[in-house]
Write an enzyme that holds these catalytic residues in place. Sequence first.
Site, PDB file in Angstrom:
ATOM      1  N   GLU A  74      -9.385  -7.507  -7.254  1.00  0.00           N
ATOM      2  CA  GLU A  74      -8.373  -6.545  -7.688  1.00  0.00           C
ATOM      3  C   GLU A  74      -7.322  -6.382  -6.589  1.00  0.00           C
ATOM      4  OE1 GLU A  74     -10.214  -2.844  -8.877  1.00  0.00           O
ATOM      5  OE2 GLU A  74      -8.463  -1.699  -8.231  1.00  0.00           O
ATOM      6  N   SER A 131      -5.392   5.523  -2.574  1.00  0.00           N
ATOM      7  CA  SER A 131      -4.535   4.337  -2.483  1.00  0.00           C
ATOM      8  C   SER A 131      -3.759   4.237  -3.798  1.00  0.00           C
ATOM      9  CB  SER A 131      -5.370   3.079  -2.255  1.00  0.00           C
ATOM     10  OG  SER A 131      -6.252   2.853  -3.334  1.00  0.00           O
ATOM     11  N   HIS A 144     -10.265   4.314   2.247  1.00  0.00           N
ATOM     12  CA  HIS A 144     -11.411   5.082   1.736  1.00  0.00           C
ATOM     13  C   HIS A 144     -12.486   5.314   2.793  1.00  0.00           C
ATOM     14  CE1 HIS A 144     -10.585   3.935  -2.751  1.00  0.00           C
ATOM     15  NE2 HIS A 144      -9.669   4.730  -2.244  1.00  0.00           N
ATOM     16  N   ASP A 202      -4.036  -3.270 -10.396  1.00  0.00           N
ATOM     17  CA  ASP A 202      -4.200  -1.805 -10.370  1.00  0.00           C
ATOM     18  C   ASP A 202      -2.852  -1.177 -10.004  1.00  0.00           C
ATOM     19  OD1 ASP A 202      -4.848   0.828  -9.836  1.00  0.00           O
ATOM     20  OD2 ASP A 202      -6.220   0.423  -8.190  1.00  0.00           O
ATOM     21  N   HIS A 222     -12.886   4.929 -12.127  1.00  0.00           N
ATOM     22  CA  HIS A 222     -12.833   6.253 -11.503  1.00  0.00           C
ATOM     23  C   HIS A 222     -11.681   6.282 -10.485  1.00  0.00           C
ATOM     24  CE1 HIS A 222     -15.263   4.878  -7.724  1.00  0.00           C
ATOM     25  NE2 HIS A 222     -14.463   3.930  -8.168  1.00  0.00           N
ATOM     26  N   ASP A 252     -11.868  -5.300  -4.195  1.00  0.00           N
ATOM     27  CA  ASP A 252     -10.554  -4.678  -4.398  1.00  0.00           C
ATOM     28  C   ASP A 252      -9.910  -4.620  -3.017  1.00  0.00           C
ATOM     29  OD1 ASP A 252      -8.298  -3.222  -4.875  1.00  0.00           O
ATOM     30  OD2 ASP A 252      -9.318  -1.401  -5.594  1.00  0.00           O
ATOM     31  N   GLU A 301     -16.251   6.512  -1.811  1.00  0.00           N
ATOM     32  CA  GLU A 301     -16.867   6.117  -3.080  1.00  0.00           C
ATOM     33  C   GLU A 301     -18.364   5.834  -2.950  1.00  0.00           C
ATOM     34  OE1 GLU A 301     -14.474   3.052  -4.900  1.00  0.00           O
ATOM     35  OE2 GLU A 301     -12.793   4.422  -5.140  1.00  0.00           O
ATOM     36  N   LYS A 327     -15.847   0.663 -13.136  1.00  0.00           N
ATOM     37  CA  LYS A 327     -15.920   0.823 -11.689  1.00  0.00           C
ATOM     38  C   LYS A 327     -16.155   2.297 -11.417  1.00  0.00           C
ATOM     39  CE  LYS A 327     -12.267   0.133  -9.017  1.00  0.00           C
ATOM     40  NZ  LYS A 327     -11.321  -0.357  -7.990  1.00  0.00           N
ATOM     41  N   LYS A 365      -6.859   3.548 -15.360  1.00  0.00           N
ATOM     42  CA  LYS A 365      -7.114   4.871 -14.788  1.00  0.00           C
ATOM     43  C   LYS A 365      -6.301   5.875 -15.595  1.00  0.00           C
ATOM     44  CE  LYS A 365      -7.661   3.402  -9.918  1.00  0.00           C
ATOM     45  NZ  LYS A 365      -6.846   3.001  -8.735  1.00  0.00           N
ATOM     46  N   GLU A 404     -12.647  -2.387  -1.080  1.00  0.00           N
ATOM     47  CA  GLU A 404     -13.901  -2.311  -1.840  1.00  0.00           C
ATOM     48  C   GLU A 404     -14.623  -3.650  -1.913  1.00  0.00           C
ATOM     49  OE1 GLU A 404     -13.034  -0.562  -5.702  1.00  0.00           O
ATOM     50  OE2 GLU A 404     -11.587   0.797  -4.786  1.00  0.00           O
TER      51      GLU A 404
HETATM   52  C1  LIG Z   1     -10.336   3.595  -7.253  1.00  0.00           C
HETATM   53  C2  LIG Z   1      -9.379   3.188  -6.432  1.00  0.00           C
HETATM   54  O1  LIG Z   1      -8.938   3.953  -5.399  1.00  0.00           O
HETATM   55  P1  LIG Z   1      -7.925   5.185  -5.521  1.00  0.00           P
HETATM   56  O2  LIG Z   1      -8.502   6.128  -6.509  1.00  0.00           O
HETATM   57  O3  LIG Z   1      -7.863   5.718  -4.126  1.00  0.00           O
HETATM   58  O4  LIG Z   1      -6.614   4.608  -5.984  1.00  0.00           O
HETATM   59  C3  LIG Z   1      -8.755   1.856  -6.565  1.00  0.00           C
HETATM   60  O5  LIG Z   1      -7.859   1.505  -5.791  1.00  0.00           O
HETATM   61  O6  LIG Z   1      -9.129   1.097  -7.462  1.00  0.00           O
HETATM   62 MG   LIG Z   2      -7.690  -0.497  -6.848  1.00  0.00          MG
END
Ligand SMILES: C=C(OP(=O)(O)O)C(=O)O
Ligand SMILES: [Mg+2]
Length: 418
Positions: free
Chosen positions: A283, A42, A155, A310, A363, A242, A205, A386, A335, A164
């Site tokens: 999130e 995503s 996911h 994010d 992650h 999330d 995940e 996370k 990230k 999430e």
């Molecule tokens: C970890 C996540 O998913 P992705 O790595 O698919 O963006 C997220 O959206 O926070």
């Molecule tokens: Mg996210």
Amino acid sequence: MSAIIEVSAIEILDSRGNPTIKTIIKTEDGAIGKAEIPSGASTGSKEALELRDNDPQRYNGKGVLQAVSNVNDRIADEIIGMDVLEQAEIDNLLIELDGTENKSNLGANAILSVSMACAKAAARELNIPLYRYIGGLNAKTLPIPMLNVINGGVHADNNIDFQEYMIVPVGAQNFASAMQMASETFQMLKKLLKADGHSTGVGDEGGFAPNLKSNEEPLQYLVDAIEKAGYTPGEDIDIALDLAASEFYKDGYYYVSNNKISNTELIDLLGEFIEKYPIFSIEDPIAEDDLEGWSKITEELGEHIMIVGDDVFVTNEKIFSEGIEKGIANAILIKLNQIGTLTETLNVINLAQENGYNYVISHRSGETKDTFIADLAVATNSGFIKSGSVDRGERIAKYNRLLEIEQELKSNAIYPTW
Ligand SMILES: C=C(OP(=O)(O)O)C(=O)O
Ligand SMILES: [Mg+2]
């Protein structure tokens, strides 16, 4: 000074069985740093661009194999001979060599693999742990883990829209007991789902991915699991979400539980959830393109809960600065591969600190066994990490690394209170 003498990359597989890149750096003193790069599903539209293989005929030489040859040829030529301890200089050179705004020339995955491998080699060179190298003497705070125990959205192949549902052991005494509380709750959740005849297969995940009646039902399961595991919801263990709302947003509306709703209706729904359940963080409750919705939710709920950006910030200093100016969210997800170098990631974290935003090290949904983010969380006193559930090795690797760090820090280790 310790010169880099060798840079080599290979293609490996990530946790979804897709190709990804691994890079190894060697120095003249014999220090070695290895980095494996994750990948999201995503993704925010403004993330730095990875050279990936996104179609079934993935070994076409234009995706990860291209990133691999970019490291082995173009990047290696330039950075061999550089001092491995000069991280900012190395990262700046990588950015210049690429020459694009989104790292599409060399590939953000190629660039990040070199950036991270250099940091690891430098820590080896100095014979200190990675968190100490990046964070210095003040690196001693373990993060509160946010464990994604029910997976939905892109996911998982179930009917839950929100991506999430996380349990967050905010009332633990230390990281080790936080993990114990989380794993007991996870096992209890499995029992409860099984007893109701639901699937206990897991998503990307490592959280369960059952088909449920609504996007609210997982919240009830979490509260039940926390209680039946012997803990108090809202005291020992909180809940975080999330939504990854960009994934169910189209032409100004949100498509949730087969209904088309406005941002106001979505915010009202989340407001109800916050009243009923011990939710302390949400999130991406709003899509990255719906800035009006972001302002609204920050105004309405920002004083009560952590609102994490994010897809809307994509760990990008410029985009995050604009968001801060507009008063969007009160926390940012971090990230490394959204931006592509360690130096730029640390700059974004500085910006969050200066502006009173919380930050959560994260992650990606496609992961490797690399534990860099565990060290990064301690190095930057992030307060939160996370890393998914406790049912997949590539997720547990990060938590296990944090257990190791807590042991190493002994009585100096701090577990934050929230
Ligand atoms: C970890 C996540 O998913 P992705 O790595 O698919 O963006 C997220 O959206 O926070
Ligand atoms: Mg996210």
